[in-house]
Design an enzyme around this catalytic site. Structure first.
Site, PDB file in Angstrom:
ATOM      1  N   CYS A  90      -0.189 -48.211  73.045  1.00  0.00           N
ATOM      2  CA  CYS A  90      -0.769 -49.083  74.071  1.00  0.00           C
ATOM      3  C   CYS A  90      -1.277 -48.320  75.280  1.00  0.00           C
ATOM      4  CB  CYS A  90       0.268 -50.116  74.483  1.00  0.00           C
ATOM      5  SG  CYS A  90       0.947 -50.945  73.029  1.00  0.00           S
ATOM      6  N   GLU A 107       8.383 -51.835  85.205  1.00  0.00           N
ATOM      7  CA  GLU A 107       7.144 -51.406  85.858  1.00  0.00           C
ATOM      8  C   GLU A 107       7.132 -51.832  87.327  1.00  0.00           C
ATOM      9  OE1 GLU A 107       3.480 -53.079  84.354  1.00  0.00           O
ATOM     10  OE2 GLU A 107       2.250 -51.592  85.404  1.00  0.00           O
ATOM     11  N   LYS A 151      -3.434 -59.001  81.142  1.00  0.00           N
ATOM     12  CA  LYS A 151      -2.908 -59.442  79.834  1.00  0.00           C
ATOM     13  C   LYS A 151      -2.491 -60.907  79.844  1.00  0.00           C
ATOM     14  CE  LYS A 151      -1.444 -54.834  78.351  1.00  0.00           C
ATOM     15  NZ  LYS A 151      -1.540 -54.001  79.576  1.00  0.00           N
TER      16      LYS A 151
END
Lengths: 78, 410
Positions: free
Chosen positions: B163, B315, B335
């Site tokens: 990814c 994150e 996303k």
């Protein structure tokens, strides 16, 4: 035009994306109709599928024009 | 020092088949997620994805006869490349072709082609395997096709870092130009893994969202407490990177600059990110250092934000730690709108990052109804925000513990 020639032509049109009118019986798949070597392998597979036969590699190598395909398949297909 | 700018953008993704159409949908809070209809999903735990309808595939760019000989990821990549190169106005002539390269990667490449040929081999035997099977599924064949079509004879390669692929492709291209090995690079990522093997494989790894099958548009919800995994998307993003003077000489339109690139490895787990977020932190820190900016100069984070339980929080924590001096930081996840495009994600998100810089608009994080962590960062829930920004950082993290960050500025 024979039935076999008709069927071979249809496969060539479908696989190489060329206009039917442009295909002569002595047109070479690679030099005249824009096929590359992998296309010709796929063409032979499509002939095998359509005519229910197995074309050995040494015979396949000699099929470079529509006429070659028609005469091989006339002699060898069921 | 050689500076690297962006002169062309291209994408096809679940929100549209051009940069402008998909960007407009993105900032108008549209979702590209829907029920999977291209194969039977009755027995699949996840039944939703960000698919591209076949009617959106422009047959004039890749004719249907050629599409048969290449996996869908290559078709999607060629469509994005055409838009990016047209947008850049660059035409490769013989004198500059050796200085113009291609680096477009993919996370998994021709997965569906491999699946289909595997079934043919099992059921019909070796003579039925297509001669195009291998070249249609190899990942670097996309870079190969782009180089052949546009006469680009410089560096040619394809990163494969799950990814993080798209981000690595752009970062590595940036490095190549900076180090004077090319003047122009066509770079990005493409993916088309919404197929039986792709969905079942990620489902088995418990990575996909399986709790919103009846409400597809609600499935991708980064940082929301009800998130249950990522929603797969498909598509491609391609950028034209160019050395600044080279771009100026040909009067190219310049979107902005690539300022910094960082990468790191977690050395922790095959699918989970390291819990302390140190890998992502170090990738961002390395990018920041190269950019010679201060942490408060970064105003917007285009997050990796996949909508997985652990990844999102890790994150967010890493971003908070690195950018704690910035009390006015914005962060959102594309996303939430397009799903996770795997190897194409970083590239499409880079395209959208440049649109954010250009159009002074920050896209929203959809479905963020109840954030599960308190943060001072504005996660831009539901609706886009108008804001002029100078610098953005874009993150991508992949299976295997691979991390990449890019800093873009105008």
């Amino acid at each position: 035009m024979s039935d076999i020639e008709e069927r071979v032509k249809k496969i060539v049109v479908e696989h190489l994306g060329v206009e039917e009118a442009k295909i002569q019986s002595d047109s070479k798949f690679i030099d005249d109709l824009g096929a590359d070597s992998l296309d010709t392998v796929e063409l032979v597979m499509a002939f095998e599928e359509e005519f229910g036969c197995e074309i050995p590699d040494d015979a396949a190598e000699k099929i470079v024009t529509l006429k070659d395909a028609v005469s091989y398949l006339s002699a060898n297909s069921n | 020092m050689r500076r690297v700018v962006v002169t062309g953008l291209g994408t096809i993704n679940p929100l549209g088949n051009t940069v402008d159409s998909s960007w407009n949908s993105l900032i108008n809070s549209k979702s590209g997620i829907s029920k999977i209809t291209n194969f039977e999903v009755d027995n699949y735990p996840c039944k939703i994805a960000g698919s591209i309808d076949d009617s959106k595939i422009n047959d004039e760019i890749v004719n249907p006869r050629d599409q048969r000989k290449i996996d869908r990821f290559i078709t999607l990549g060629l469509i994005a490349a055409e838009e990016a190169l047209k947008d850049s106005g660059f035409v490769s002539e013989n004198e500059n072709s050796f200085r113009s390269g291609v680096m477009v990667g993919s996370g998994i490449g021709g997965l569906d082609t491999i699946y289909r040929n595997s079934s043919i081999l099992d059921n019909q035997g070796i003579r039925k395997i297509s001669p195009f099977f291998i070249p249609s599924s190899l990942i670097n064949l996309l870079s190969g096709h782009i180089s052949i079509k546009y006469n680009l004879k410089g560096p040619n390669s394809s990163p494969v870092t799950a990814c993080a692929t798209g981000t690595h492709a752009i970062g590595d291209s940036f490095t190549i130009i900076k180090n004077n090995k090319a003047d122009l690079m066509v770079c990005g990522g493409a993916e088309a893994a919404i197929c039986p093997l792709g969905i079942s494989g990620f489902s088995a790894a418990r990575a996909l969202c399986d709790t919103f099958n009846d409400y597809p548009e609600k499935g991708s919800r980064p940082w929301d407490k009800d998130r249950s995994g990522f929603v797969m998307g498909e598509g491609a993003g391609v950028l034209v990177l160019e050395e600044l003077e080279h771009a100026k000489k040909r009067n190219a339109k310049i979107y902005g600059e690539v300022k910094g690139y960082g990468m790191s490895g977690d050395a922790f787990h095959i699918t989970k990110p390291s819990e302390d977020g140190n890998g992502g932190y170090r990738a961002m820190e390395m990018a920041l250092k190269e950019s010679q900016l201060n942490s408060e100069d970064i105003e917007y984070v285009n997050a990796h934000g996949t909508s997985t339980q652990v990844g999102d929080t890790i994150e967010l924590n890493a971003v908070e730690k690195l950018f704690n001096s910035n009390k006015n930081l914005f962060m959102s996840s594309n996303k939430s709108s397009i799903g996770h495009l795997l190897g194409a994600a970083g590239a499409v998100e880079a395209v959208f990052s440049f649109k954010s810089l250009q159009s002074k608009t920050l896209p929203p994080t959809l479905n963020l109804e109840n954030p599960d962590t308190k943060t001072s960062i504005n996660l831009i829930p539901h609706e886009a925000i108008s804001k002029t920004i100078k610098n953005v950082i874009s993150n991508s993290f992949g299976f295997g513990g691979t991390n990449a960050s890019l800093i873009f500025g105008n």
